[in-house]
Design an enzyme around this catalytic site. Structure first.
Site, PDB file in Angstrom:
ATOM      1  N   ASP A  40      -3.196  11.533  -8.091  1.00 28.44           N
ATOM      2  CA  ASP A  40      -2.587  10.939  -6.907  1.00 28.44           C
ATOM      3  C   ASP A  40      -1.166  11.495  -6.821  1.00 28.44           C
ATOM      4  OD1 ASP A  40      -1.944   9.484  -4.663  1.00 28.44           O
ATOM      5  OD2 ASP A  40      -2.734   7.589  -5.410  1.00 28.44           O
TER       6      ASP A  40
HETATM    7  C1  BGC Z   1      -1.976   7.565  -1.984  1.00 30.21           C
HETATM    8  C2  BGC Z   1      -3.205   8.442  -1.836  1.00 30.21           C
HETATM    9  C3  BGC Z   1      -2.941   9.504  -0.818  1.00 30.21           C
HETATM   10  C4  BGC Z   1      -1.722  10.303  -1.242  1.00 30.21           C
HETATM   11  C5  BGC Z   1      -1.348  11.402  -0.286  1.00 30.21           C
HETATM   12  C6  BGC Z   1      -0.731   8.376  -2.233  1.00 30.21           C
HETATM   13  O1  BGC Z   1       0.399   7.577  -2.132  1.00 30.21           O
HETATM   14  O2  BGC Z   1      -2.178   6.648  -3.028  1.00 30.21           O
HETATM   15  O3  BGC Z   1      -4.315   7.666  -1.476  1.00 30.21           O
HETATM   16  O4  BGC Z   1      -4.065  10.318  -0.668  1.00 30.21           O
HETATM   17  O5  BGC Z   1      -0.601   9.428  -1.328  1.00 30.21           O
HETATM   18  O6  BGC Z   1      -0.865  10.878   0.905  1.00 30.21           O
END
Ligand code: BGC
Length: 854
Positions: A248
């Site tokens: 993530d």
């Molecule tokens: C989220 C993800 C997301 C990523 C990119 C993170 O803060 O938890 O689900 O895909 O950001 O935006």
């Protein structure tokens, strides 16, 4: 299948077939040879540079290997990153219980991704719902691992047929949003295998997903990005997963550990997995070149599987404004909304009998297609409940709209303070540390606590942050104190709230006359937290304190309001309600109050309980429509209203779907993908949702008994059971038969479903298995199959589903395998987990063992 589902599915399928030719051009053996040759051509530096992202959402191109720059985009309910795109429901999709529709939604989002040159779409999300407060429930697929896994697998298949890699997230134990970077889930092996892993397992084994995203939190001592057991042993070796594991965004904490723990790509950049960290580690033998090669091999394998090295990812034949996507979003909203209460068959209302509808409430207009954060996609156009109802009724009736209650900003701005010196406002002291030590670095007077720097989360996520605000990425710790006096005009009950969205370590507390009224200092329980207090008339001492560490991607909005409980509801709304033939009350949350980056309250936002109560006192025909990712506390008003519809976040076409349901053009067929509790205290996860006192460790004490498994185990009555939902027609079940298919746990279960009412409708037949006298404690029943069947009035269809050995099994921890004890089981068929219509005993003559890889 519903005929309208078919109508938009056919073009999608044709396109998918056309695209499929591109996908399997390379046979695995040829691909391996080609990958070996490409690996030879790449320098170690190029390989390491490839496994760390760049520019927020990309992987670098490697010209020597012919690998183009690979682009990622959120997810999961639309292709978010490049301006407007189709926006569908997330949890609403699970509530359809329709895997055919889930496949078409995946396909349409995949087509949007292709139109925008995206290689990886960051979805679906399959974290199990434990509590209605989790700020991301709206993105996920509910409390049941089987339902969640089947919806996810279908969505993935639809998407990947378009030449786009799906990315199932957030692996693993990311089942709450408070303090998400630091929380540690402590989950025992059996619970993990039976409840939290199966949706990911279905994504891998049935959906053949190409990518998995490791979550922020820790599980059993290790951050996921550094968790060798989960990434390597469970997923890569155990399930034979040959795709990619990506982090993530900013979820990596140690490059060497992450490299060795099976994490393949660090996003959004190689902050830890980079040459500076890894080259010395390779020299000293802490990381092997083979480990790096394996990651690059996986990237190349996925790139070849989807044809990315042999064609452009941007498909200009796909229109950016995707009509089939719009239809898929509409169908999801239609089939996802759940009718929960319909006293005296108030619904549907016939066009001829209605002259006026009062559509009231904060969620009536504008449309709220999704909750907040990275899942919030901007559609080309979104149909609000007001648009939908007005358009559907045309000139036959008037729709009278009123918001009914003030907005948060209005509540904050109507809260008048005075400083100790008698000036309007509060004294503010800002400290350059998180604990108010030393002297303030700045002081000022704020007239109200309604402070916002000049950017919003949407601007930030779209990369439109003004240069000056980029500096705040370097923000250090800070703490701020506001102090002054609040004058209560009269003695009585007051509502109090604090709004402080912060994705990171942060806390706030509000005290009135020295007593804590809202305390989210150690644990920020809700992005907008609230409480009720009794105040005497006159002045009261107010102190509000807030701290934050590091950069906050949700922005730095801070609001505080103190308002009398009486007078929240606008008299004009009551007047409209009093003379309307029907009242539709649109309440719930929105992308500010229910969002990634924090949890929300179980109680509806301030003023909404009052709105429902005061409106239902002047009109008996009230239908409440709730926009939320999960259950809300309805105890203060449910008995007073005639109708209740759970609309979730319905995506871009919610207004059209709601109008069709209210007017009977569409017969509701959504079913709850999680149990609705009467009180939060009744939820099986109630005592173990938050960390152990003084720690950040959440011990998953309910074990396998979460959701309906837990309610049944504990003997607690829910408000509405898992799988529940009303229809405008009725269904009857009969003639259950079971056919043994192989003598080793495979059965065909067949039964009749008849539409006994006067309207066409779809029933979700649910098949559960209960284990009697098992050698380990097991849930009374568990969902093992489902089938959505559309029936004309009087029509009967025979439904057949298959059960396999896993349908009977629990995870045998010492044996490290799945096991079904010999003995008696029950196969149960019904409308919901609590309405079983047919049952039949099955006896397994001998125990069955199933390997984790199967
Ligand atoms: C989220 C993800 C997301 C990523 C990119 C993170 O803060 O938890 O689900 O895909 O950001 O935006």
């Amino acid at each position: 299948m519903n005929p309208s589902t078919l109508r938009f599915l056919i073009p999608t399928l044709l396109l998918a077939l056309a695209g499929a030719g591109l996908l399997h051009a390379q046979q695995p053996a040829d691909a391996d040879k080609r990958i070996d040759a490409l690996l030879q051509k790449m320098s170690l530096k190029e390989k390491i540079d490839l496994i760390g992202g760049v520019d927020g959402f990309y992987l670098r191109d490697v010209p020597s290997a012919g690998l183009p720059r690979l682009k990622m985009s959120d997810g999961p309910m639309g292709a978010r990153n490049d301006g407007p795109a189709t926006t569908t429901g997330g949890i609403a999709l699970a509530a359809t219980w329709n895997t055919v529709l889930a496949e078409s939604v995946g396909a349409e989002i995949g087509r949007d991704a292709r139109a925008r040159g995206t290689h990886f779409l960051l979805g679906p999300g399959v974290n199990i719902c434990l509590a209605p407060m989790n700020g991301r429930n709206f993105e996920y697929f509910g409390e049941d691992p089987f339902l969640s896994g089947r919806i996810a697998a279908a969505y993935i298949q639809g998407m990947q047929k378009q030449g786009v890699s799906a990315t199932v997230k957030h692996f693993l134990g990311n089942n709450s949003e408070y303090d998400r970077h630091n929380v540690e889930a402590e989950i025992d092996e059996r619970t993990m295998r039976e409840i939290y892993l199966p949706a990911f397992e279905a994504a891998v084994k049935i959906g053949h997903v190409a990518s998995i995203m490791d979550s922020y939190n820790l599980v059993n001592g290790y951050h996921l990005t550094q968790n060798p057991y989960l990434n390597k042993d469970v997923v890569k070796s155990g399930w034979n997963f040959d795709g990619l594991i990506i982090s993530d965004w900013s979820a990596t904490y140690d490059g060497v550990e992450a490299a060795n723990a099976g994490m393949d790509i660090e996003m959004p950049s190689g902050a830890y997995m980079n040459s500076k960290t890894l080259l010395p580690a390779i020299e000293t033998g802490k990381v092997t070149v083979a480990t790096i090669d394996d990651k690059v091999r996986r990237i190349l394998r996925v790139a070849m599987r989807f044809g990315w090295m042999d064609r452009a990812q941007t498909d200009l034949t796909i229109p950016a404004y995707n009509v089939a996507g719009k239809n898929a979003a509409l169908q999801t909203a239609r089939e996802g909304m759940v009718l929960l209460k319909n006293d005296s068959n108030l619904l549907p209302v016939s066009r001829g009998s209605i002259r006026s509808i009062a559509l009231l409430g904060p969620d009536a207009h504008p449309a709220i297609p999704s909750g907040g954060g990275s899942a919030s996609v901007k559609p080309f156009a979104a149909v609000s409940f007001l648009d939908g109802l007005t358009n559907a009724l045309g000139p036959s009736a008037n729709v009278y709209y009123h918001r009914g209650i003030p907005k948060w900003s209005q509540l904050a701005n109507s809260t008048a303070f005075t400083t100790a010196g008698g000036r309007p406002g509060l004294q503010v002291e800002v400290f350059g540390n998180k604990d108010f030590s030393g002297s303030p670095v700045a002081t000022r007077i704020d007239e109200h606590i309604n402070v916002r720097p000049p950017f919003t989360v949407t601007e930030l996520l779209a990369g439109e942050v003004p240069e000056v605000d980029k500096l705040s990425k370097e923000a250090h710790d800070s703490s701020t104190r506001w102090s002054g006096l609040y004058s209560a005009a009269a003695a009585g009950s007051y509502r109090v709230f604090v709004e402080s969205p912060t994705d990171g370590v942060a806390g706030f507390r509000l005290s009135i006359d020295g007593k804590p009224v809202i305390d989210d200092w150690k644990l920020r329980k809700a992005i907008i937290d609230q409480n009720s207090i009794e105040l005497s008339a006159g002045k009261h001492q107010v102190v509000f304190e807030r701290y934050q560490t590091g950069f906050n991607f949700l922005g730095d909005l801070v609001r505080v309001g103190i308002v009398p409980a009486t007078g929240l509801v606008d008299p004009a709304a009551k007047a409209l309600a009093a003379k309307a033939d029907l009242v539709v009350l649109a309440v719930g949350y929105d992308n500010d109050s229910e969002s990634e980056g924090g949890d929300r309250t179980f109680g509806l936002p301030i003023g909404q309980d009052e709105l429902i109560r005061e409106i239902s006192a002047v009109n008996k025909k009230v239908v409440v429509v709730v926009t939320s990712g999960g259950n809300v506390d309805s105890s203060k008003w449910l008995p007073q209203v005639s109708g209740l519809i759970q609309a979730w976040y319905p995506g871009q076409e919610g207004g059209t779907a709601l109008a069709e349901i209210l007017l009977g053009d569409v017969n509701p067929s959504g079913r709850l993908p999680f149990t609705f509790e009467k009180r939060w205290e009744d939820n099986p996860a109630h005592d173990s949702y938050y960390p152990e006192p003084g720690t950040r460790r959440v011990v998953y004490r309910s074990g396998v008994f979460v959701g309906y498994r837990g309610y049944e185990h504990n003997g607690t009555q829910p408000l509405f059971p898992f799988g529940y939902g009303l229809s405008y027609t009725a269904f009857k079940y009969g003639n259950l038969s079971l056919k043994q298919l192989d003598g080793a746990g495979k059965y065909e279960v067949s039964f009749d479903v008849t539409n006994t009412g006067k309207r066409e409708g779809a029933e979700v037949a649910q098949i559960y298995v209960g284990a009697n006298g098992a050698s380990v404690p097991r849930p009374a029943k568990e969902l093992k199959a489902f089938s959505k069947v559309t029936l004309r009035p009087g029509e009967t269809k025979r439904v057949s589903v298959e059960l396999d050995p896993r349908s009977f099994a629990y995870f045998d921890v010492p044996g490290k395998q799945w096991k079904a004890d010999a003995g008696d089981y029950e196969v149960l068929v019904g409308h919901s987990s609590a309405e079983i219509e047919l049952r039949r005993k099955v006896t397994l003559e001998r125990a069955l063992a199933i390997a984790v890889s199967e």
